[in-house]
Design a protein around this motif. Structure first.
Motif, mmCIF file in Angstrom:
data_model
loop_
_atom_site.group_PDB
_atom_site.id
_atom_site.type_symbol
_atom_site.label_atom_id
_atom_site.label_comp_id
_atom_site.label_asym_id
_atom_site.label_seq_id
_atom_site.Cartn_x
_atom_site.Cartn_y
_atom_site.Cartn_z
ATOM 1 N N GLY A 1 0.835 -1.132 0.177
ATOM 2 C CA GLY A 1 -0.015 -0.032 0.028
ATOM 3 C C GLY A 1 0.699 1.399 0.009
ATOM 4 O O GLY A 1 0.412 2.312 -0.206
ATOM 5 N N SER A 2 2.155 1.079 0.235
ATOM 6 C CA SER A 2 2.949 2.518 0.278
ATOM 7 C C SER A 2 3.284 2.702 -1.312
ATOM 8 O O SER A 2 3.321 2.053 -1.980
ATOM 9 C CB SER A 2 4.244 2.149 1.062
ATOM 10 N N LYS A 3 3.656 4.133 -1.523
ATOM 11 C CA LYS A 3 4.093 4.573 -2.716
ATOM 12 C C LYS A 3 5.176 4.803 -2.986
ATOM 13 O O LYS A 3 6.027 5.099 -1.865
ATOM 14 C CB LYS A 3 3.427 5.741 -3.034
ATOM 15 N N SER A 4 6.150 4.705 -3.795
ATOM 16 C CA SER A 4 7.395 4.856 -4.304
ATOM 17 C C SER A 4 7.596 6.324 -4.316
ATOM 18 O O SER A 4 6.584 7.052 -4.657
ATOM 19 C CB SER A 4 8.051 3.988 -5.506
ATOM 20 N N PRO A 5 8.664 6.737 -4.224
ATOM 21 C CA PRO A 5 9.039 8.093 -4.190
ATOM 22 C C PRO A 5 8.972 8.488 -5.614
ATOM 23 O O PRO A 5 8.514 9.840 -5.690
ATOM 24 C CB PRO A 5 10.568 8.091 -3.932
ATOM 25 N N LEU A 6 9.223 7.879 -6.469
ATOM 26 C CA LEU A 6 8.823 8.204 -7.969
ATOM 27 C C LEU A 6 7.541 8.412 -8.392
ATOM 28 O O LEU A 6 7.110 9.614 -8.898
ATOM 29 C CB LEU A 6 9.614 7.164 -9.044
ATOM 30 N N SER A 7 6.615 7.652 -7.989
ATOM 31 C CA SER A 7 4.928 7.850 -8.046
ATOM 32 C C SER A 7 4.778 8.921 -7.201
ATOM 33 O O SER A 7 3.753 9.887 -7.809
ATOM 34 C CB SER A 7 4.214 6.667 -7.641
ATOM 35 N N SER A 8 5.148 9.321 -6.134
ATOM 36 C CA SER A 8 4.629 10.301 -5.332
ATOM 37 C C SER A 8 5.245 11.592 -5.978
ATOM 38 O O SER A 8 4.372 12.506 -6.320
ATOM 39 C CB SER A 8 5.373 10.466 -3.909
ATOM 40 N N ALA A 9 6.409 11.673 -6.756
ATOM 41 C CA ALA A 9 6.981 12.824 -7.347
ATOM 42 C C ALA A 9 6.211 13.250 -8.420
ATOM 43 O O ALA A 9 5.666 14.380 -8.901
ATOM 44 C CB ALA A 9 8.491 12.509 -7.858
#
Length: 269
Positions: A10-18
């Motif tokens: 369920g956690s998002k990767s830094p790339l997807s958040s960016a």
């Protein structure tokens, strides 16, 4: 249990958040002009200033009291209603034929029906001007209605095709087995199931017709102007502060139609 070094479910990767942040910033940049025009519509009645020095309803009062703006608005509503009705009649019929019938050249017919969506607006406007001009229909309600119908019908066809794909064909087959003819199946089974999708297509067609400016500018004349053409002419010759109030009202109209469309799509799903 998560393996060492693995990311929790369920956690998002830094790339997807960016990517999400950049997307929201881009969306905010695109919508910012529409948000700026709203406070300007409550400002001075003589010039456009941001931020406004004082707040009043003078621009809205001026819009509703000047006959030239009201006449253009009523003309836009009339053309949008007529073209939407004609688009629904032709578009739903075309979508039903393309979805339920098999014939040679079906893909070419589909491409032809949807072609106004792909042709540049200026090219389509020029073609309609030359064709309707030879028939002496420019500057008439019939000419404007036909032109807007050509522009808006593909949106109805696309939404109707999407709705027809989600209708269980077994229901139509069952009605046919029970003795219903094709028209009875269409009227009693298909159209009731397709109603939310048809309403969505109608709303899209209405909004597209009401906001159409390029085709309307070619087909209209001085005596018969839609609201977008009147606004464009006002910007071309003089920047009237009333445009801020009209733009705000059109933004609210578009927002309301979009909200109704989303509600209808959820109901259809």
């Amino acid at each position: 249990m998560n393996r060492p070094g693995s990311r929790p479910a369920g956690s998002k990767s830094p790339l997807s958040s960016a990517v999400a942040v950049v997307a929201w910033l881009s969306y905010g940049f695109l919508i910012l002009p529409s948000l700026i025009i709203i406070p300007m519509s409550f400002g001075n009645k003589d010039e456009l200033i941001f931020p406004p020095e004082s707040f009043s309803l003078d621009l809205y009062r001026k819009y509703f009291t000047e006959s030239n703006w009201i006449d253009a608005t009523l003309e836009s509503f009339k053309i949008a209603i007529l073209s939407t009705g004609l688009s629904l009649l032709l578009g739903v019929s075309a979508a039903y034929a393309l979805s339920r019938l098999e014939f040679r050249g079906k893909k070419l017919v589909t491409l032809f029906v949807l072609s106004p969506m792909f042709v540049p607006s200026i090219v389509l406007a020029l073609a309609l001007y030359l064709y309707l001009g030879s028939a002496r229909l420019t500057g008439t309600t019939l000419g404007m209605t036909v032109s807007h119908t050509i522009v808006t019908m593909p949106f109805v066809v696309v939404t109707a095709l999407a709705g027809l794909r989600h209708i269980d064909r077994n229901l139509e087959i069952a009605a046919t087995v029970m003795g219903a003819g094709r028209m009875m199946v269409l009227r009693a089974v298909t159209l009731p199931l397709l109603r939310p999708t048809v309403l969505v297509g109608g709303l899209f067609a209405f909004l597209t017709s009401f906001d159409e400016v390029v085709v309307s500018y070619f087909i209209s004349n001085v005596r018969q102007q839609t609201l977008p053409v009147k606004m464009y002419s006002s910007i071309h010759w003089e920047i009237s502060p009333v445009l801020a109030a009209i733009s705000t009202l059109l933004t609210l109209l578009s927002l309301g139609i979009c909200l109704v469309t989303v509600a209808l799509r959820k109901r259809s799903t």
